[in-house]
Design an enzyme around this catalytic site. Structure first.
Site, PDB file in Angstrom:
ATOM      1  N   CYS A   1      13.692  11.294   6.163  1.00 32.89           N
ATOM      2  CA  CYS A   1      13.778  11.309   6.254  1.00 32.89           C
ATOM      3  C   CYS A   1      15.345  11.015   7.877  1.00 32.89           C
ATOM      4  CB  CYS A   1      13.264   9.958   7.070  1.00 32.89           C
ATOM      5  SG  CYS A   1      14.434   8.485   6.626  1.00 32.89           S
TER       6      CYS A   1
ATOM      7  N   LYS B   1       0.749  -1.109  -0.137  1.00 35.59           N
ATOM      8  CA  LYS B   1      -0.231   0.041   0.409  1.00 35.59           C
ATOM      9  C   LYS B   1       1.185   1.541  -0.153  1.00 35.59           C
ATOM     10  CE  LYS B   1      -1.915   2.783   1.574  1.00 35.59           C
ATOM     11  NZ  LYS B   1      -1.362   4.308   1.634  1.00 35.59           N
TER      12      LYS B   1
ATOM     13  N   GLU C   1      -0.813   7.497  -0.629  1.00 35.76           N
ATOM     14  CA  GLU C   1      -1.597   8.262  -1.948  1.00 35.76           C
ATOM     15  C   GLU C   1      -1.065   9.338  -2.671  1.00 35.76           C
ATOM     16  OE1 GLU C   1      -1.848   7.373   0.870  1.00 35.76           O
ATOM     17  OE2 GLU C   1      -2.989   9.350   1.757  1.00 35.76           O
TER      18      GLU C   1
END
Ligand code: NAD
Length: 507
Positions: free
Chosen positions: A292, A184, A187
């Protein structure tokens, strides 16, 4: 396109899920816009899966698992090798997708892909890496050996800032070890995931081994509690990482959840200030600070701050901000809302008493005015009490905190809530060694500003930068995506007869 979709979508490309080796529209009518951030336009829509769509992706992965698990290591290795070759030959296409949807410049996109390919190459060694151990004759005529077996269906949930590399921290290892995957992706820049899954099929991967489901919280929640999903690998912000860890763990899953960061660079007075300024600019503003492992705080041990800041500001003037397709140094931010949030810290810095040395608002760009631009920004004399210091800003904003000693700088780092990456810049080997020993951070650079470990070591932070003790890729990745089984075996002969109810002992 299904006829249930709203009319507003009919003239816009809609990105589908990738399930069982094919595009899949799913049952949900919800979609989200995918922007081209350099142009500030909606480039396409992405479907947002319903729970039923996630069920379909997991069912596809579950159905593919028995055959993939039985596929020989040699065949799996050949497919991974083909994938590596295809990826190398066609990485330019993937880089264009990353630049179009994330905004990072082409060179940076290719760098991200190269670090992902490293993991594919590491995973090629799976037959060796997942080998078990064998102890002969642990008791008379008895052997003990260990096997590493795949888990089954594994879930991967990834962030927007590395749409190719972060999924590649996980799926090459998971698949090479015999698992099947439901990914996943974010988006916000979802297309890279479909492209990679399709390329895997071209490399020979059977349908259903690698599935991509697009979505938001609904899709994530469905994966976290799905009884057929054995593990969750998550990378994203700290609050969501904590939620993922707690929810998936309480549903009996193996979980690795990497969170946010606020990385410090400690500069000692003996450091080469020109090389240090180069490193601070590269690590602070590469990928518009949306990394990050970006450096977001420079701890300048006096008396170097004035000189160092002048050198950093000088270099910032030379940075070309613009559309990543045009050979610029730095692209836009991911969305307008994120750009505005990052820019709001410039006012906050002033309010909190910091000096704004370089203000990135109104930067001249080589790109369309409608893009989500913010130029490189530099603050001096930032207080560690200020939200500018405390928050993960995740943009092209570098803060300088002036300190009087190594000890004061170290103390600031060690008191931080995050512990992802850090770096010390010094020419004193003893200071570097002391720092590596004393600092409470998971990944440490000594004169290396972005110390992301190579693929055969493992990646992961400490404190609120990671939940659970499983790091990504490297040896930790092999352990995460396999389950160890210990077998104790003997081939019976008459000497093994007789009744003995005592606990088994070696003899
Ligand atoms: P994010 O946490 O907003 O999103 C990450 C993923 O979680 C996405 O797939 C998203 O769809 C999903 N998600 C978002 N909100 C959710 C919710 N309420 N419930 C369930 N799922 C949800 O992170 P992002 O903005 O995409 O990425 C940036 C963040 O990721 C930064 O904090 C950055 O430091 C972190 N990051 C960490 C690492 C690391 O290795 N530690 C690497 C890359 C990025």
């Amino acid at each position: 396109m299904t006829d249930t979709l709203t009319d507003t979508l009919t003239d816009t490309e809609v990105l589908n899920h990738w399930i069982n080796g094919a595009n899949h529209e799913g049952s949900s009518t919800r979609t989200a816009p995918v922007y081209n951030p350099a142009r500030g336009i909606v480039a396409k829509q992405v479907r947002l899966a319903s729970t039923a769509d996630v069920d379909a992706a997991v069912a596809s992965a579950l159905a593919a698992f028995p055959v993939w698990r039985e596929t020989s290591q040699a065949k799996r290795q050949t497919i991974m090798y083909n994938f590596r070759e295809l990826l190398n030959a066609r990485k330019g296409e993937l880089a264009d997708i990353l630049t179009a949807e994330h905004g990072k410049v082409t060179a940076d996109a290719l760098g991200e892909i190269a670090r992902g390919i490293e993991v594919v190459e590491f995973a090629l060694g799976m037959p060796h890496l997942a080998k078990g151990e064998f102890s002969e004759n642990v008791s008379t005529g008895v052997d003990v050996y260990t096997l590493r077996q795949p888990l089954g269906v594994v879930g991967i949930i990834s962030p927007f800032n590395f749409p190719a590399m972060v999924p590649m921290w996980f799926y090459p290892i998971a698949i090479a070890a015999g698992n099947t995957v439901v990914l996943k992706p974010s988006e916000k820049d979802p297309s890279a995931a479909n492209w990679m899954a399709e390329l895997m099929m071209e490399a020979g991967l059977p349908a259903g081994v690698f599935n991509v489901i697009h979505g938001d919280k609904e899709a994530v929640d469905a994966l976290l509690v799905h009884p057929d999903v054995q593990s969750i690998s998550f990378v994203g912000s700290t609050p969501i990482a904590k939620y993922i860890f707690e929810t998936a763990s309480s549903h009996g899953k193996r979980v690795q959840a990497l969170g946010g960061a606020k990385n410090h660079m400690l500069v000692l007075p003996d450091a080469d200030l020109d090389l240090t300024a180069d490193a601070a600019v590269n690590a602070g503003f590469g990928s518009a600070g949306e990394r990050c492992m970006a450096i977001s705080v420079v701890l300048a041990v006096e008396p170097v701050a004035d000189d160092l800041i002048a050198k950093i500001a000088e270099r910032m003037k030379g940075l070309r901000v613009g559309d990543g397709m045009r050979g610029c140094d730095m692209g836009p931010l991911i969305t307008e809302a994120h750009r505005d949030k990052v820019a709001s810290y410039i006012d906050l810095a002033t309010t909190d008493g910091a000096d704004v040395v370089v203000d990135g608002r109104g930067v001249e760009v080589d790109g369309e005015a409608s893009g989500f631009w913010l130029g490189p920004t530099l603050f001096d004399k930032v207080s560690t009490e200020s939200a500018v210091y405390q928050d993960e800003i995740f943009g092209p904003v570098l803060s300088v905190v002036r300190v009087e000693s190594y000890e004061e700088g170290l103390d600031i780092i060690n008191r931080g809530r995050y512990g992802n990456g850090t770096a010390i810049f010094t020419n004193d080997g003893g200071a570097g060694r002391r720092f590596q020993h004393e600092v409470q951070v998971g990944m440490v650079g000594i004169n290396v500003p972005i110390p992301v470990p190579v693929a055969y070591h493992s990646f992961g932070g400490w404190k609120e930068s990671a939940f659970g003790d499983a790091k990504a890729y490297g040896p930790a990745g092999i352990a995460f995506f396999t389950r160890e089984k210990a077998v104790t075996s003997r081939w019976l002969d008459p000497s093994h007869g007789g009744i003995n109810l005592g606990f088994p002992q070696s003899h």
